[in-house]
Design a protein around this motif. Structure first.
Motif, PDB file in Angstrom:
ATOM      1  N   UNK A   1       0.831  -1.212   0.000  1.00 18.91           N
ATOM      2  CA  UNK A   1       0.000   0.000   0.000  1.00 18.91           C
ATOM      3  C   UNK A   1       0.864   1.260   0.000  1.00 18.91           C
ATOM      4  N   UNK A   2       0.358   2.291  -0.688  1.00 19.00           N
ATOM      5  CA  UNK A   2       1.036   3.591  -0.767  1.00 19.00           C
ATOM      6  C   UNK A   2       2.422   3.487  -1.398  1.00 19.00           C
ATOM      7  N   UNK A   3       2.610   2.495  -2.269  1.00 15.72           N
ATOM      8  CA  UNK A   3       3.872   2.336  -2.975  1.00 15.72           C
ATOM      9  C   UNK A   3       3.593   2.176  -4.467  1.00 15.72           C
ATOM     10  N   UNK A   4       4.580   2.554  -5.279  1.00 19.17           N
ATOM     11  CA  UNK A   4       4.476   2.334  -6.714  1.00 19.17           C
ATOM     12  C   UNK A   4       4.759   0.876  -7.035  1.00 19.17           C
ATOM     13  N   UNK A   5       4.134   0.396  -8.092  1.00 22.48           N
ATOM     14  CA  UNK A   5       4.396  -0.930  -8.626  1.00 22.48           C
ATOM     15  C   UNK A   5       4.260  -0.880 -10.138  1.00 22.48           C
ATOM     16  N   UNK A   6       4.384  -2.028 -10.786  1.00 23.23           N
ATOM     17  CA  UNK A   6       4.260  -2.102 -12.235  1.00 23.23           C
ATOM     18  C   UNK A   6       3.195  -3.110 -12.621  1.00 23.23           C
ATOM     19  N   UNK A   7       2.465  -2.800 -13.687  1.00 24.27           N
ATOM     20  CA  UNK A   7       1.598  -3.765 -14.348  1.00 24.27           C
ATOM     21  C   UNK A   7       2.229  -4.119 -15.689  1.00 24.27           C
TER      22      UNK A   7
ATOM     23  N   UNK B   1      12.593   1.211 -11.215  1.00 24.17           N
ATOM     24  CA  UNK B   1      12.738   0.845  -9.813  1.00 24.17           C
ATOM     25  C   UNK B   1      11.383   0.629  -9.159  1.00 24.17           C
ATOM     26  N   UNK B   2      10.317   1.206  -9.731  1.00 20.68           N
ATOM     27  CA  UNK B   2       8.976   1.002  -9.176  1.00 20.68           C
ATOM     28  C   UNK B   2       8.595  -0.474  -9.152  1.00 20.68           C
ATOM     29  N   UNK B   3       9.159  -1.284 -10.057  1.00 17.29           N
ATOM     30  CA  UNK B   3       8.861  -2.705 -10.072  1.00 17.29           C
ATOM     31  C   UNK B   3       9.509  -3.483  -8.945  1.00 17.29           C
ATOM     32  N   UNK B   4      10.408  -2.844  -8.184  1.00 18.11           N
ATOM     33  CA  UNK B   4      11.102  -3.516  -7.083  1.00 18.11           C
ATOM     34  C   UNK B   4      10.746  -2.930  -5.725  1.00 18.11           C
ATOM     35  N   UNK B   5       9.861  -1.941  -5.687  1.00 16.56           N
ATOM     36  CA  UNK B   5       9.574  -1.232  -4.441  1.00 16.56           C
ATOM     37  C   UNK B   5       9.041  -2.150  -3.345  1.00 16.56           C
TER      38      UNK B   5
END
Length: 567
Positions: A55-61, A205-209
């Motif tokens: 939650x409240x973090x960036x990720x990737x689709x 880096x959003x894919x590793x947050x």
């Protein structure tokens, strides 16, 4: 250096029209000439892995698209969560004829009020653009939207693992995954890990947050500058990275850390007799002696003086600790089989539950390594409150003070009282009923005039306050900060970036408008349909860019103390 990373401007308009897309209206009745196949998956898909978000973090689709036509097409893929249907993230994608494309777009996971919630629903829609009118693309069963759910991690730490995709496993050796799970269970952690099984790893880096630790037992990112940069930024931000040097190309360390590598490759040998002892910077541990019928691999290296060597094997470094920003890097040079031994019937199992034990027992030296590797990740303190206040001061906008408003209202009441007493003494108190509204209108007009003067005393402006951190040994620069956007009138905020990163404006009060953050390339993005009300709005942003020249600092002591210059 970072002056042109972000472009912020205000487009003023008499009326703000919220549109769901640009161009002619969308239609779903007329299908395209041929179906464009699409599906959405999560980053780090792989057998045995999990898809992790916080939650409240960036990720990737991850988006997979297929164009069966003989002509190129352009599509807009947007996704949103059930909790925030009017806040969307997406990617503008160009598909060549007869092609299949895999790409990503960042997405920010909303905050979750339920601490027990482990799934969050999302929806994705694909729109064909670029023609005479936009058309919604249906999937293979006729749906206009694809729904799914993402797994939200509630039990840190989360450990990711990158292993070879095509290599046949060596039955005589302990697999990196088994070694990692043994280490986790030894530290009383759950065995769940995230396997990054894609051939092309996350380029942002959003894919590793969502990861706290990452194990590299493969070097397929060696020639992928974007993936290397993402791992480097993640490590600098406080991640724990473990590189098995016996399973990767020794050049990976230089590619990842540049001049800060500090590990110098000598050669690779095989050993059948091992003596593992504590190193010059490690804890005191009992000597471990072992003999093997099958020779084990050892990568012999030399290290810089500022690196920690907690363990030695036959006089050579067996493990190396290195600090990088807020993160720590663990490099092991000895084959994974040497760190554990097979479990025997005489060994007590830590639990009757088979999911909480493996077929291996770690040696004491490995236990000490895992204590440091699974240590809690340092928390980055929020800089939002002080930076928001400071960046607002650069613009200089302020609302009328409480004293000014109180003074005007007090003057209105005082004048009204004097007039009322005068009318009472003259016997004409009936006129007070007509004078009171007139005086109230005059006071309100004065207040509106003061507010108008304050609002128009400053032209439409933007201000940025950045914290710039060069990543040691490389040309990468990490930037975080806050922006302030001031507008005299209502309008639409135009927020764009052309060197990657992200920007998240304060969106309070805009929930009735469908707002979108759209990426058109890996480094280019824009916000759409973000209303800008009169006054000041703040935004948070972050980015990592490559500097045209290496950042350097030169300082000297003089009569006034330490002075220097950063270039």
């Amino acid at each position: 250096m970072s002056r042109h990373w972000l472009r912020l401007s205000i487009r003023l308009a008499a009326l703000v029209v919220a549109a769901s897309s640009s161009g002619p209206p969308l239609t779903a009745d007329d299908p395209p000439e041929a179906d464009i196949e699409y599906r959405v998956a999560y980053v780090s898909a792989g057998s045995g892995g999990v898809y992790t978000y916080k939650p409240d973090q960036w990720g990737l689709l991850r988006v997979l698209l297929t164009n069966p036509r003989d002509v190129p097409v352009e599509v807009l893929c947007t996704s949103y969560f059930d909790q925030e249907p009017t806040l969307q993230y997406g990617r503008q994608i160009w598909l060549p004829p007869r092609s299949r494309l895999q790409t990503w777009h960042p997405i920010r996971i909303p905050s979750l009020s339920d601490p027990q919630q482990t799934q969050i629903g999302f929806h994705t829609q694909v729109v064909e653009t670029g023609g005479s009118r936009d058309q919604i693309v249906r999937d293979d069963i006729g749906k206009m939207q694809l729904g799914g759910s993402l797994q939200v991690i509630r039990q840190p730490p989360v450990t990711g693992v990158i292993t070879p995709m095509d290599a046949e496993p060596d039955a005589a050796a302990v697999a990196p995954f088994d070694l990692l799970v043994t280490g986790r269970l030894e530290q009383k952690l759950h065995r769940q890990t995230a396997t990054l099984g894609d051939r092309v790893l996350p380029p942002m880096v959003e894919g590793l947050r969502s990861l706290d630790q990452l194990l590299l037992a493969d070097d397929r990112m060696l020639d992928d500058a974007a993936s290397l940069s993402a791992i480097r930024q993640w490590l600098f931000d406080g991640g724990r990275l473990w590189i098995m040097l016996d399973r990767v190309d020794p050049r990976l360390l230089d590619a990842l850390l540049g001049d800060e590598s500090g590990v110098h490759f000598i050669d690779t040998v095989t050993l059948t007799h091992l003596q593992i002892i504590g190193g010059p910077t490690g804890p005191q541990i009992a000597e471990h002696l072992a003999e093997y019928e099958r020779a084990l691999k050892l990568v012999r290296v030399l290290v810089d003086d500022d690196d920690e060597v907690p363990l030695l094997v036959n006089g050579w470094p067996a493990a190396i600790w290195k600090r990088y920003g807020m993160g720590r890097l663990l490099v092991t040079t000895l084959e994974s089989t040497a760190w554990v031994r097979p479990r025997t019937p005489e060994d007590p199992r830590p639990s009757q539950d088979d999911s909480k034990s493996t077929n291996y027992v770690p040696i004491p030296a490995f236990h000490e390594l895992m204590r440091g590797y699974f240590a809690p990740r340092p928390e980055r303190k929020s800089t939002a409150p002080p930076l928001d206040r400071m960046v607002g001061e650069y613009i200089g906008y302020s609302i009328p003070s409480r004293g000014l408003v109180s003074g005007l209202l007090g003057a209105f009441v005082g004048v009204l009282g004097v007039v009322a007493i005068s009318l009472l003494r003259s016997g004409r108190q009936e006129r007070l009923a007509g004078l009171t509204p007139v005086m109230a209108v005059i006071a309100a007009g004065v207040l509106m005039g003061v507010g108008y003067q304050h609002r128009h005393a400053i032209p439409p402006s933007t201000a940025l306050l950045q914290i710039v951190q060069p990543l040691p040994g490389t040309d990468d620069i990490q930037m975080t900060g806050h922006a302030a956007i001031y507008s005299q009138e209502a309008g639409t905020a135009v927020l764009t970036g052309d060197q990657g990163g992200w920007l998240l404006p304060a969106l309070d009060g805009t929930e009735g408008t469908t707002r979108r953050m759209i990426w058109s390339d890996l480094d280019e993005w824009r916000w759409e349909n973000v209303p800008q009300s009169p006054g000041l709005r703040t935004a948070e942003f972050g980015a990592a860019i490559e500097a045209p020249e290496r950042v350097s600092a030169r300082a000297e002591f003089g009569p006034t103390g330490l002075t220097g210059r950063v270039t």
